[in-house]
Design a protein around this motif. Structure first.
Motif, PDB file in Angstrom:
ATOM      1  N   GLY A  30      47.886  39.609  36.596  1.00  0.00           N
ATOM      2  CA  GLY A  30      47.065  40.767  36.876  1.00  0.00           C
ATOM      3  C   GLY A  30      47.124  40.989  38.520  1.00  0.00           C
ATOM      4  O   GLY A  30      48.002  40.713  39.195  1.00  0.00           O
ATOM      5  N   ALA A  31      46.219  41.934  38.949  1.00  0.00           N
ATOM      6  CA  ALA A  31      46.199  42.066  40.272  1.00  0.00           C
ATOM      7  C   ALA A  31      44.974  42.390  40.931  1.00  0.00           C
ATOM      8  O   ALA A  31      43.950  42.680  40.277  1.00  0.00           O
ATOM      9  N   GLN A  32      44.653  42.130  42.098  1.00  0.00           N
ATOM     10  CA  GLN A  32      43.470  42.574  42.711  1.00  0.00           C
ATOM     11  C   GLN A  32      43.738  43.180  44.396  1.00  0.00           C
ATOM     12  O   GLN A  32      44.815  42.773  44.672  1.00  0.00           O
ATOM     13  N   PHE A  33      42.842  44.400  44.730  1.00  0.00           N
ATOM     14  CA  PHE A  33      43.072  44.579  45.920  1.00  0.00           C
ATOM     15  C   PHE A  33      41.900  45.613  46.519  1.00  0.00           C
ATOM     16  O   PHE A  33      40.742  45.393  45.801  1.00  0.00           O
ATOM     17  N   LEU A  34      41.863  45.867  47.659  1.00  0.00           N
ATOM     18  CA  LEU A  34      40.838  46.612  48.206  1.00  0.00           C
ATOM     19  C   LEU A  34      40.818  47.945  48.322  1.00  0.00           C
ATOM     20  O   LEU A  34      41.702  48.446  48.868  1.00  0.00           O
ATOM     21  N   GLU A  35      40.044  48.711  47.976  1.00  0.00           N
ATOM     22  CA  GLU A  35      40.012  50.443  47.935  1.00  0.00           C
ATOM     23  C   GLU A  35      38.633  50.790  48.412  1.00  0.00           C
ATOM     24  O   GLU A  35      37.671  50.591  47.729  1.00  0.00           O
ATOM     25  N   LYS A  36      38.667  51.463  49.506  1.00  0.00           N
ATOM     26  CA  LYS A  36      37.486  51.842  50.175  1.00  0.00           C
ATOM     27  C   LYS A  36      36.249  50.837  50.118  1.00  0.00           C
ATOM     28  O   LYS A  36      35.191  51.289  49.721  1.00  0.00           O
ATOM     29  N   LYS A  37      36.644  49.843  50.707  1.00  0.00           N
ATOM     30  CA  LYS A  37      35.645  48.421  50.745  1.00  0.00           C
ATOM     31  C   LYS A  37      35.258  47.877  49.412  1.00  0.00           C
ATOM     32  O   LYS A  37      34.423  47.154  49.390  1.00  0.00           O
ATOM     33  N   MET A  38      35.821  48.494  48.245  1.00  0.00           N
ATOM     34  CA  MET A  38      35.371  48.111  46.923  1.00  0.00           C
ATOM     35  C   MET A  38      36.669  47.134  46.382  1.00  0.00           C
ATOM     36  O   MET A  38      37.835  47.420  46.546  1.00  0.00           O
ATOM     37  N   LEU A  39      36.260  45.995  45.906  1.00  0.00           N
ATOM     38  CA  LEU A  39      37.106  44.994  45.530  1.00  0.00           C
ATOM     39  C   LEU A  39      37.499  45.402  44.015  1.00  0.00           C
ATOM     40  O   LEU A  39      36.631  45.547  43.033  1.00  0.00           O
ATOM     41  N   LYS A  40      38.848  45.752  43.699  1.00  0.00           N
ATOM     42  CA  LYS A  40      39.257  45.995  42.270  1.00  0.00           C
ATOM     43  C   LYS A  40      40.120  45.012  41.656  1.00  0.00           C
ATOM     44  O   LYS A  40      41.028  44.388  42.354  1.00  0.00           O
ATOM     45  N   ARG A  41      39.884  44.563  40.442  1.00  0.00           N
ATOM     46  CA  ARG A  41      40.576  43.679  39.853  1.00  0.00           C
ATOM     47  C   ARG A  41      41.128  44.385  38.614  1.00  0.00           C
ATOM     48  O   ARG A  41      40.505  44.948  37.812  1.00  0.00           O
ATOM     49  N   LEU A  42      42.494  44.149  38.221  1.00  0.00           N
ATOM     50  CA  LEU A  42      43.061  44.903  37.002  1.00  0.00           C
ATOM     51  C   LEU A  42      43.610  43.512  36.493  1.00  0.00           C
ATOM     52  O   LEU A  42      44.367  42.707  36.951  1.00  0.00           O
TER      53      LEU A  42
END
Length: 438
Positions: free
Chosen positions: A189-201
């Protein structure tokens, strides 16, 4: 005379070995190329007086130790999981090591031992990771020197085909590097930061959550690559709002690959007997019953092009003698190697783009700067992938042997003493970035 051992003479090693041979006389180097296939190693050394080929099996601990003991530095082109075997011997005999692979947890644990031995274990020194680190750190340093505070960092890289080489291939993709890595891409999977929100896929979500990425006049699709969060500290981007590293593909690839995943064809845990009489169609059905009409026309075309609807037999005889059972991932890899192999006249292409946004103290406007790289391969042997993976390794090797790199332990090309001379020399080989500021 400095002694260099290159372990692995596969598809990504062509430019590396060519670089080492071309510098051997001037730098007073002797190069040994080792591979399980002596024939392949001999092809790469090209009867050069400064090089020799040997048969090398990293699992033969005694032979591995003997060869590493003889040299000053090792460049490992082995699969990532095998680097640790080489690294342990390098520490034992106080030899430097360079690889193009991500630092594993096992490798990271060797840091103190490497420092005590006075050696550097330089990892992530290829394309992605590698050139991406070097070019990103240079951009980040330039912005910070202007007093800029970076708010967004997006970086995407793709190993692709040129448009002319795609032909009737609906995937618009062929293999120019390790095929196993392609099959297993995104497993964690993956995780990243988008507009201060942590997103996990998750793995099943990853290839469904794509972004259109424009590089010049061409639009690609990008998906998140691994875990972007550690790059906050690695790149000195603490406090950033958006941080994502991803992979580029031509439009349509990701949704078709998502179907492959949902069918279970990348499974690494199942056991399929090599004694079975199985067609590719039956194998796909066996993994997960699917309804042809549930997919759009593009996905159907991609799957059919691979032969997943056909009655060709899975060639278990190719696995016989090695395993009683194989996994779906192994079958898929074999199939992709047949269908996605580079043909005569095909040219691969590397595309990389960094996109940064920053603000300068005392100014209200946000500045957006993008830096892009496009490299086209020469042919099936001297590919763009081999060039962009191999040249950074060769340059790093030279820096170490010239004693220009003083750092010891497990290190990356994120320090100026590595990335500045590396980027300068890469420019002489046509590996240059085009930077645009909005």
């Amino acid at each position: 005379m400095k002694q260099i051992l290159v372990i692995g003479a596969g598809r990504s090693s062509s430019f590396l070995i060519k670089y080492l041979l071309s510098n051997a006389a001037h730098e007073n180097w002797q190069i040994t190329v080792g591979d399980m296939s002596l024939e392949l190693a001999n092809e790469k050394v090209e009867q050069c007086e400064y090089a020799k080929a040997i048969r090398f099996d990293v699992n033969d601990e005694g032979e591995c130790a003997r060869q590493i003991q003889k040299v000053d530095i090792v460049i490992s082109m082995l699969p990532a999981s095998m680097h640790i075997l080489v690294a342990q011997q390098c520490i034992r005999f106080k030899k430097h090591l360079v690889t193009a692979s991500y630092v594993s947890d096992e490798m990271r644990k060797l840091n103190n031992d490497a420092i005590k031995a006075g050696v550097c274990l330089l990892n992530e020194c290829g394309l992605d990771p590698g050139i991406d680190h070097a070019s990103a750190m240079k951009m980040i340093g330039t912005i910070k020197n202007k007093g800029g505070a970076i708010t967004s960092f997006k970086s995407y890289t793709g190993g692709l085909l040129t448009e002319e080489s795609c032909g009737d291939n609906p995937w618009k993709y062929k293999i120019a590097w390790n095929p196993q890595n392609i099959v297993l891409a995104g497993k964690d999977g993956a995780q990243f930061l988008e507009k201060k929100m942590l997103k996990r896929l998750s793995y099943t979500e990853l290839f469904q959550e794509i972004m259109p990425i424009s590089v010049g006049k061409t639009i690609f699709e990008g998906y998140a690559n691994r875990d972007s969060i550690p790059y906050k500290s690695l790149y000195g981007l603490n406090g950033i709002d958006t941080l994502i590293r991803g992979t580029l593909r031509y439009p349509g690839y990701c949704k078709a690959w998502s179907a492959i995943i949902n069918m279970g064809l990348t499974d690494t845990e199942d056991k399929i007997s090599t004694n079975e009489n199985l067609t590719f169609k039956n194998w796909a059905n066996h993994k997960k019953s699917w309804d042809l009409n549930s997919w759009d026309e593009h996905i159907q075309k991609c799957l059919a092009w691979l032969g997943l609807f056909g009655d060709d037999q899975v060639p278990f005889e190719l696995f016989a003698g090695e395993w009683k059972y194989v996994t779906s991932a192994q079958i898929l890899q074999h199939l992709l190697e047949q269908k996605w192999g580079l043909e005569e006249g095909d040219k691969d292409m590397i595309v990389m783009q960094h996109e940064l946004e920053y603000k300068v103290k005392g100014q209200d406007n946000t500045v957006k700067v993008s830096s892009s790289l496009k490299i086209v391969g020469e042919n099936q042997t001297y590919t763009a992938m081999a060039k962009t993976v191999g040249l950074p390794l060769g340059i790093a090797c030279k820096l170490i042997l010239q004693n220009q790199l003083k750092e010891r332990g497990v290190i990356l090309p994120t320090i100026p003493s590595i990335y500045m001379p590396m980027l300068t020399e890469l420019e002489s080989y046509g590996i240059t970035f085009n930077e645009v500021t909005d």
